[in-house]
Design a protein around this motif. Structure first.
Motif, mmCIF file in Angstrom:
data_model
loop_
_atom_site.group_PDB
_atom_site.id
_atom_site.type_symbol
_atom_site.label_atom_id
_atom_site.label_comp_id
_atom_site.label_asym_id
_atom_site.label_seq_id
_atom_site.Cartn_x
_atom_site.Cartn_y
_atom_site.Cartn_z
ATOM 1 N N THR A 1 4.915 -3.808 5.716
ATOM 2 C CA THR A 1 3.781 -3.157 5.074
ATOM 3 C C THR A 1 4.049 -1.672 5.023
ATOM 4 N N SER A 2 3.606 -1.000 3.956
ATOM 5 C CA SER A 2 3.763 0.448 3.893
ATOM 6 C C SER A 2 2.850 1.091 4.914
ATOM 7 N N GLY A 3 3.315 2.169 5.499
ATOM 8 C CA GLY A 3 2.531 2.851 6.530
ATOM 9 C C GLY A 3 2.389 4.318 6.245
ATOM 10 N N THR A 4 1.539 4.970 7.014
ATOM 11 C CA THR A 4 1.300 6.390 6.814
ATOM 12 C C THR A 4 2.511 7.227 7.190
ATOM 13 N N SER A 5 3.501 6.623 7.839
ATOM 14 C CA SER A 5 4.728 7.354 8.152
ATOM 15 C C SER A 5 5.616 7.503 6.922
ATOM 16 N N GLY A 6 5.308 6.749 5.862
ATOM 17 C CA GLY A 6 6.122 6.797 4.660
ATOM 18 C C GLY A 6 7.230 5.764 4.643
ATOM 19 N N MET A 7 7.534 5.178 5.785
ATOM 20 C CA MET A 7 8.527 4.117 5.868
ATOM 21 C C MET A 7 7.813 2.785 6.050
ATOM 22 N N PRO A 8 8.253 1.742 5.352
ATOM 23 C CA PRO A 8 7.638 0.429 5.576
ATOM 24 C C PRO A 8 7.749 0.036 7.050
ATOM 25 N N ARG A 9 6.690 -0.583 7.557
ATOM 26 C CA ARG A 9 6.673 -0.999 8.961
ATOM 27 C C ARG A 9 6.837 -2.509 9.042
ATOM 28 N N ALA A 10 7.597 -2.942 10.035
ATOM 29 C CA ALA A 10 7.825 -4.366 10.257
ATOM 30 C C ALA A 10 6.737 -4.900 11.178
ATOM 31 N N VAL A 11 5.882 -5.782 10.646
ATOM 32 C CA VAL A 11 4.745 -6.322 11.380
ATOM 33 C C VAL A 11 5.120 -7.703 11.917
ATOM 34 N N CYS A 12 5.072 -7.856 13.233
ATOM 35 C CA CYS A 12 5.489 -9.100 13.885
ATOM 36 C C CYS A 12 4.290 -10.015 14.122
ATOM 37 N N HIS A 13 4.404 -11.262 13.683
ATOM 38 C CA HIS A 13 3.318 -12.229 13.864
ATOM 39 C C HIS A 13 3.788 -13.431 14.676
ATOM 40 N N ALA A 14 2.873 -13.962 15.481
ATOM 41 C CA ALA A 14 3.147 -15.122 16.321
ATOM 42 C C ALA A 14 2.883 -16.418 15.551
#
Length: 503
Positions: A169-182
């Motif tokens: 997902t895009s984040g406020t850091s400007g780099m896409p963030r990897a979101v980990c789901h169980a």
């Protein structure tokens, strides 16, 4: 009275669990029922539950034979075809961790993701952009298709808290963030079945999105299959103007799409004859009252809106059993614990504005951002995961959406970080400063606008080509404007909201 909704906890996930086994459980009792139809104007490619499960479990066997080990991360660079969900579930079935990504991403964007993930392999369709040498084994679509006929794998059962899949997902850091789901994330989606969809095994749910969009994966495929319903997905290349024909011809009972798709359908059709359709579902961006009313007038059915995010999927929604009131999103689904909180993470009084937050005990909440413990912790205050979106809660539990408290943009249902767009622009030798924002060019239509400073105007065609090489199409600005100076606050910080006023 504080702004907290709590209807009691949902039923716990089984202690031994596998997401793919849960999704495909109806292959045992409904083997001949159609699980998936890929629709074109000329016909449909139909998959029974037995055929689908066999392909998934064969793929699981093939991935293990290719040398991958449980826990390995596999990046998915596959197109809008049935290969996508088969490979996705096949990986999860044997304990691998798939990472679905949009086929619209450029090779440069994917290269950054590969560096962040450190995957053990890439599943790659030659038509989808990917780094020339990702540095790991690549499994092409021919190999994936051959795996379907292999003996079925055993499902890797285990702790529902273990990692199942990762989404970006895009984040406020400007780099896409990897979101980990169980693995438990799919179990938590049971709360949507009544709280949003009113979904049962007799439904035929047509989702207008591509296979490789997470909205489609969840709402269009995983959820219908988990109850024994039929998923209907338009084939690649089918346009919005054709959707009413497919809805009617294939007896769709539920239609799911981003609000922009509803708008495009209604632009082509003033009236729609859909006798089997019960209702529509919308998510991805705010649904306007005009689209909602126009659809109701054209079809005689309602659209039920939902609010969610990559980190927690959908947890607030209207539904046939609990319709939202005018101006409201809806209410948290039964089994959820949701609050409106202040800057300190404390619930505000009922009716007062604040930030929408969901309990960290929610079974659908992410495990965290991959390799970003501090960033994960920053989103949590006490028991609450802070969404960053503003709203208020009425005494009946319904929540109104007031907008975002950051500068995130929305382009056709995709959340896009302005910093990511600005970083691409700043790499241009003729640009000194850059700013990006989304603007409403007409009712219900938003696009990304880019502003820059530099010694001279840059031809728009040059800027479009520059962005096309560095950004997925949905992230690319549609409007460019050179400024003498960027609007800033007294501290010199860019004020993106002021950019909207310059258009």
């Amino acid at each position: 009275m504080t702004a907290i909704f709590d209807s009691g906890a949902s039923a716990p996930c089984p202690s031994l669990f596998n997401m793919a086994a849960y999704v495909l459980a109806h292959a045992d009792d409904l083997p001949d029922k159609i699980a998936l139809s890929v629709l074109s104007v000329g016909g449909a490619d139909r998959w029974s539950y037995a055929r689908l499960a066999a392909a998934v479990r064969g793929t699981g066997t093939g991935l293990l034979r290719a040398g991958f080990q449980p826990g390995d991360i596999l990046m998915m660079r596959l197109g809008n075809t049935v290969e996508f969900p088969i490979a996705y579930l096949g990986a999860i079935a044997v304990g691998l961790v798939p990472v679905p990504t949009s086929s619209q991403l450029t090779a440069a964007e994917v290269e950054k993701m590969v560096a962040a993930l450190g995957p053990a392999g890439v599943l790659h369709d030659a038509e989808v952009p990917c780094p020339t040498d990702p540095g790991v084994p690549v499994i092409d679509t021919d190999a994936l298709q051959a795996m379907r006929d292999l003996p079925p794998c055993d499902y890797a059962m285990g702790d529902p808290e273990r990692l199942a899949y990762i989404v970006f997902t895009s984040g406020t850091s400007g780099m896409p963030r990897a979101v980990c789901h169980a693995h438990r994330a799919i179990w938590a989606r049971r709360m949507m079945h009544e709280g949003w969809y009113d979904l049962n095994r007799d439904d035929r749910l047509l989702h207008a999105g591509a296979f490789n969009w997470t909205f489609t994966l969840g709402t269009g495929l995983m959820d219908p299959w988990s109850v024994g319903a039929t998923a209907l997905i338009p084939a690649q290349g089918v346009g919005p103007e054709t959707l009413p024909l497919l809805l009617k011809r294939h007896d769709a009972t539920i239609f799911a799409a981003a609000p922009g798709v509803y708008r495009k359908v209604l632009n082509h059709h003033e009236q729609l004859d859909l006798p089997r359709l019960r209702h529509g579902l919308a998510a991805g961006e705010k649904l306007s009252d005009s689209i909602r009313q126009h659809w109701n007038d054209a079809t005689g059915t309602r659209i039920y809106e939902a609010y969610g995010m990559s980190e927690c999927s959908t947890f607030i929604s209207g539904s046939p059993l609990h319709p939202s009131r005018p101006g409201m999103l809806g209410q948290p689904q039964m089994g959820r614990r949701v609050a409106i909180v202040d800057d300190a993470g404390q619930p505000v009084p009922m009716g007062a504005p604040g930030t929408i937050a969901v309990s960290t005990r929610d079974p659908g909440l992410m495990l965290g951002y991959l390799g970003a413990e501090e960033e994960t912790a920053a989103r949590i205050k006490g028991e609450w995961f802070i969404t960053g979106d503003q709203g208020h809660m009425d005494e009946d539990g319904q929540i109104a959406y007031h907008g975002r408290d950051d500068d995130m943009m929305n382009a056709g249902g995709y959340r896009v970080s302005p910093l990511e767009v600005e970083a691409a622009l700043l790499a241009h030798p003729g640009i000194i400063e850059a700013g990006a924002t989304d603007i409403e060019v007409k009712e219900n239509v938003r696009l990304i606008a880019a502003f820059y400073t530099g010694p001279a105007d840059i031809p728009e065609a040059e800027l479009r080509a520059w962005c096309a090489e560095r950004l997925a199409r949905y992230k690319q600005p549609r409007l460019f404007r050179r400024l003498d100076a960027m609007p800033t606050n007294p501290n010199g910080k860019l004020q993106r909201k002021s950019l909207k006023e310059l258009v």
